[in-house]
Motif scaffolding. Structure first.
Motif, PDB file in Angstrom:
ATOM      1  N   GLN A  85       3.768   6.701 -38.842  1.00 21.54           N
ATOM      2  CA  GLN A  85       4.110   7.606 -37.745  1.00 21.54           C
ATOM      3  C   GLN A  85       3.905   6.933 -36.388  1.00 21.54           C
ATOM      4  OE1 GLN A  85       2.230  11.444 -37.921  1.00 21.54           O
ATOM      5  NE2 GLN A  85       3.374  12.227 -36.164  1.00 21.54           N
TER       6      GLN A  85
ATOM      7  N   TYR B 108      12.253  12.736 -38.350  1.00 17.59           N
ATOM      8  CA  TYR B 108      11.949  11.335 -38.612  1.00 17.59           C
ATOM      9  C   TYR B 108      13.095  10.606 -39.318  1.00 17.59           C
ATOM     10  CZ  TYR B 108       7.404  11.764 -36.540  1.00 17.59           C
ATOM     11  OH  TYR B 108       6.402  11.939 -35.616  1.00 17.59           O
TER      12      TYR B 108
ATOM     13  N   CYS C  77       9.854   4.983 -39.739  1.00 17.62           N
ATOM     14  CA  CYS C  77      10.313   6.377 -39.634  1.00 17.62           C
ATOM     15  C   CYS C  77      10.860   6.850 -40.973  1.00 17.62           C
ATOM     16  CB  CYS C  77      11.410   6.517 -38.580  1.00 17.62           C
ATOM     17  SG  CYS C  77      10.997   5.914 -36.937  1.00 17.62           S
TER      18      CYS C  77
ATOM     19  N   CYS D 158       6.532   4.355 -35.821  1.00 22.29           N
ATOM     20  CA  CYS D 158       7.820   4.989 -35.547  1.00 22.29           C
ATOM     21  C   CYS D 158       7.860   5.532 -34.121  1.00 22.29           C
ATOM     22  CB  CYS D 158       8.067   6.117 -36.544  1.00 22.29           C
ATOM     23  SG  CYS D 158       9.537   7.121 -36.189  1.00 22.29           S
ATOM     24  N   ASP D 159       6.871   6.326 -33.771  1.00 26.64           N
ATOM     25  CA  ASP D 159       6.872   6.994 -32.465  1.00 26.64           C
ATOM     26  C   ASP D 159       6.686   6.025 -31.302  1.00 26.64           C
ATOM     27  OD1 ASP D 159       7.218   9.465 -33.650  1.00 26.64           O
ATOM     28  OD2 ASP D 159       5.079   9.962 -33.661  1.00 26.64           O
TER      29      ASP D 159
END
Length: 235
Positions: A65, A105, A77, A68-69
Motif C-alpha cells: 500500500q 487500487y 497496487c 503504491c500510494d
C-alpha cells in the motif's frame, strides 16, 4: 591470506542454519534498497518477501500500500488489490466499502502500467458481485483498450470477441478483425482461432481460404510452442 571481498558467501540450503542466515541477509538487502535507497522496486521485493517467504501478509500489504500510494508502483497496487479480493472472498464475500478499495487500487495499478489490473478492472465493471446492477460498459472498454494499447494480448482478444459477438455493444466486424489481429500477433490462440473461422466462413468479412489456413497454422504453432514450454518446465 585475506579472502577476497568479491567472493560470495556459500550457503548450504539443505542446512537449516544456513537457510536462516540466507533469508536474514535477503531481508536486510531488500530493506536497505527500500528504506535507505528509496527504491520502489526494492520495496516491492521486500513486500513480496514478506508475502511469500515470511508469510506475514499484514506487513506485506502495508508495504504494498505504501509503495503504491507514495511511489506509484503499479505492481504493488495490483498485489494489494488482489489481496483485498482474496480476503473478501475468504470472509464470505466482498463487503460493502471494501469493493471501493479494490476498484481504487486496481485502477491505480492500471494507470501506473499494470495490465493485469486493467484486465481485472474491466471484468469487474461487468460483474454483479462487485457492481450489482450498475454495470459500466464504457469503463470496461476503457480498461481493455488501455491494456490492449500497451500490448496486453488478453485484453485485445477480449475486445475482439466483444465486437464480434456484439456483447453489450453494437456488432462491429471491422473492430473485431482489428482487435483479433492484434491479439493473434500477441500470441493469443483464441484470437487466431477466431480469425481463421471468420475468414473461412466469411463471418462479417470477405471469405479468404488462404488467410483462414494461415491463422489455422499459427494456432498449431502456438499449441506446439506451449506444449514444448510445458514439457521443459516439467523436466
Amino acid at each position: 591470506m585475506a579472502t577476497s571481498a568479491s567472493t560470495p558467501y556459500s550457503y548450504d540450503l539443505s542446512n537449516e542454519e544456513d537457510v536462516k542466515h540466507y533469508l536474514k541477509n535477503i531481508e536486510i538487502e531488500y530493506s536497505f534498497h527500500c528504506f535507505s535507497e528509496k527504491n520502489p522496486d526494492g520495496c516491492y521485493r521486500l513486500a513480496s518477501f514478506y508475502d511469500t517467504i515470511k508469510i506475514d501478509k499484514k506487513k506485506a500489504m502495508k508495504l504494498y500500500q505504501t509503495n503504491c500510494d507514495d511511489n506509484e508502483h503499479g505492481d504493488s497496487c495490483n498485489k494489494l488489490a488482489k489481496h483485498m479480493m482474496l480476503k473478501g472472498k475468504l470472509g464470505g464475500g466482498i463487503k460493502d466499502g471494501k469493493t471501493e478499495d479494490i476498484f481504487k487500487y486496481h485502477d491505480k495499478a492500471c494507470q501506473y502500467g499494470n495490465n493485469e489490473s486493467c484486465y481485472s478492472s474491466a471484468l469487474m465493471q461487468m460483474d454483479p458481485e462487485y457492481v450489482g446492477e450498475n454495470t459500466n460498459l464504457k469503463k470496461c472498454l476503457e480498461y481493455f483498450n488501455k491494456a490492449c494499447d500497451r500490448n496486453d494480448g488478453r485484453s485485445c482478444s477480449k475486445l475482439g470477441e466483444i465486437y464480434r459477438k456484439g456483447s453489450h455493444v453494437q456488432k462491429d466486424m471491422t473492430k473485431a478483425l482489428e482487435y483479433h489481429k492484434k491479439g493473434c500477433d500477441l500470441e493469443m490462440p483464441q484470437s487466431c482461432v477466431n480469425l481463421s473461422y471468420m475468414y473461412r466462413k466469411g463471418d462479417g468479412i470477405p471469405k479468404n481460404d488462404d488467410l483462414a489456413e494461415k491463422y489455422r497454422d499459427i494456432v498449431k504453432k502456438l499449441a506446439e510452442k506451449d506444449k514444448a514450454s510445458t514439457m521443459k518446465m516439467s523436466q
